[in-house]
Design a protein around this motif. Structure first.
Motif, short mmCIF file in Angstrom:
data_model
loop_
_atom_site.label_atom_id
_atom_site.label_comp_id
_atom_site.label_asym_id
_atom_site.label_seq_id
_atom_site.Cartn_x
_atom_site.Cartn_y
_atom_site.Cartn_z
N HIS A 1 0.84 -1.21 0.00
CA HIS A 1 0.00 0.00 0.00
C HIS A 1 0.87 1.26 0.00
N HIS B 1 -7.84 8.76 3.40
CA HIS B 1 -7.20 8.85 2.07
C HIS B 1 -7.98 9.78 1.17
N HIS C 1 -2.67 11.08 8.26
CA HIS C 1 -2.22 10.14 7.23
C HIS C 1 -1.36 10.77 6.14
N HIS D 1 2.21 9.05 5.34
CA HIS D 1 2.70 8.62 4.03
C HIS D 1 3.95 9.40 3.62
ZN LIG Z 1 -2.52 4.87 3.63
#
Ligand SMILES: [Zn+2]
Ligand SMILES: [Zn+2]
Length: 326
Positions: A108, A217, A246, A250
């Motif tokens: 991912h 996301h 998030h 990332h």
């Molecule tokens: Zn993610």
């Protein structure tokens, strides 16, 4: 309208190979969880509620500190006792074996928002939330999955033991312990312990985990890297013990806080990892320096952004998490 619905659901059934067993199992679990939700408003022993809150924290940290920040990202080092503790905690919420979960998660990050991303958010909200479990994996997921370096977990006897016996361990830690402890120690009815303490708690943790792949996301600010989908979603952070920051995660996936801030109720996971470090079980917690974060924000993010430390938001978020449970 139909087009928008199709986008939201990520529906292209003509191209999808639906796994009907998973559809059936997840549907049944959700019906049982709804009954558990109904029971939660009836005469439930206070000890049962407190135990559910405690076990939910164990399950939550099993996913966030264990499966995610430790086994997937190696963002801190732990001794063998930490391997065992976090693996046991991870087993309290059955979300595939630790090995498979980590391989999917590394994929991912490496191929985020492409067909090789198991929960590719470009395929719509429903797909990245839960739909990806209901269909067979895209061929790119299978192919690129083979290139992910999993040597550290293959060399870890605790992770391999859990891989071999994941169903038996899930039965013990996800089902039997939360069902039998309240029944045996304070005479709670088995219906309450099973449907509320076990199934409802399990489904709640599942949706909280999935919310990171969907809500975090698709919705929120992109302060650290505006070129990627993952976003800072404070609501997801509050219910997921700190996993909703998030865009930061990332950008700096190796940071053990998975967020810029550490002293935050929305990041209970960090508090948990710091507690393990206090007792000497955890070392080498990796974290990004202020200078590195600042440089990255200037290069790819939003320089006008300031991290929020609102105590009201923090307490409200934590209470929301507890109310959902108890
Ligand atoms: Zn993610
Ligand atoms: Zn991650």
């Amino acid at each position: 309208m139909i087009c928008r619905l199709r986008n939201w659901f990520g529906v292209r059934f003509g191209h999808l190979d639906i796994v009907w067993l998973n559809v059936f199992m997840l549907s049944m679990i959700h019906v049982a969880a709804l009954y558990g939700f109904y029971l939660k408003f009836l005469n439930v022993n206070i000890y049962t509620r407190l135990f559910a809150i405690f076990y939910c924290h164990v399950s939550g940290c099993g996913v966030t500190a264990g499966r995610h920040r430790y086994f997937s990202h190696r963002s801190f080092k732990g001794n063998r006792a930490v391997d065992i503790l976090l693996a046991m905690m991870a087993c309290t919420t059955f979300e595939q074996s630790i090995y498979t979960w980590c391989r999917d998660h590394r994929l991912h990050h490496k191929h985020s928002e492409t067909d090789a991303d198991p929960y590719n958010s470009n395929r719509g909200f429903f797909f990245c939330h839960v739909g990806w479990i209901l269909v067979r994996k895209h061929k790119d997921v299978k192919e690129k999955g083979k290139s992910i370096d999993m040597s550290d977990l293959l060399d870890n006897p605790v992770v391999m033991f859990e891989y071999k016996y994941c169903l038996q361990l899930a039965l013990i830690f996800t089902v039997l312990i939360p069902t039998l402890v309240p029944w045996y120690f304070w005479n709670e009815s088995l219906a309450v312990t099973f449907f509320y303490g076990t199934v409802y708690r399990f489904v709640l943790i599942l949706h909280i985990t999935w919310s990171v792949n969907s809500f975090a996301h698709l919705y929120g600010m992109r302060n650290y890297d505006k070129h990627i989908n993952p976003a800072e979603n404070t609501y997801v952070s509050t219910i997921s013990m700190g996993e909703g920051f998030h865009n930061y995660h990332h950008t700096f996936p190796w940071d053990y806080k998975a967020a810029e801030l550490s002293n935050d109720f929305r990041n209970f996971t960090t508090f948990f990892i710091d507690s393990l470090a206090y007792f000497g079980m955890v070392t080498e917690r990796k974290t990004a320096s202020k200078q590195l974060i600042g440089k990255r924000i200037e290069r790819t993010g939003d320089p006008g952004y300031k991290s929020s430390t609102s105590i009201v938001k923090n307490i409200f978020g934590y209470l929301l998490f507890v109310v959902l449970l108890a």
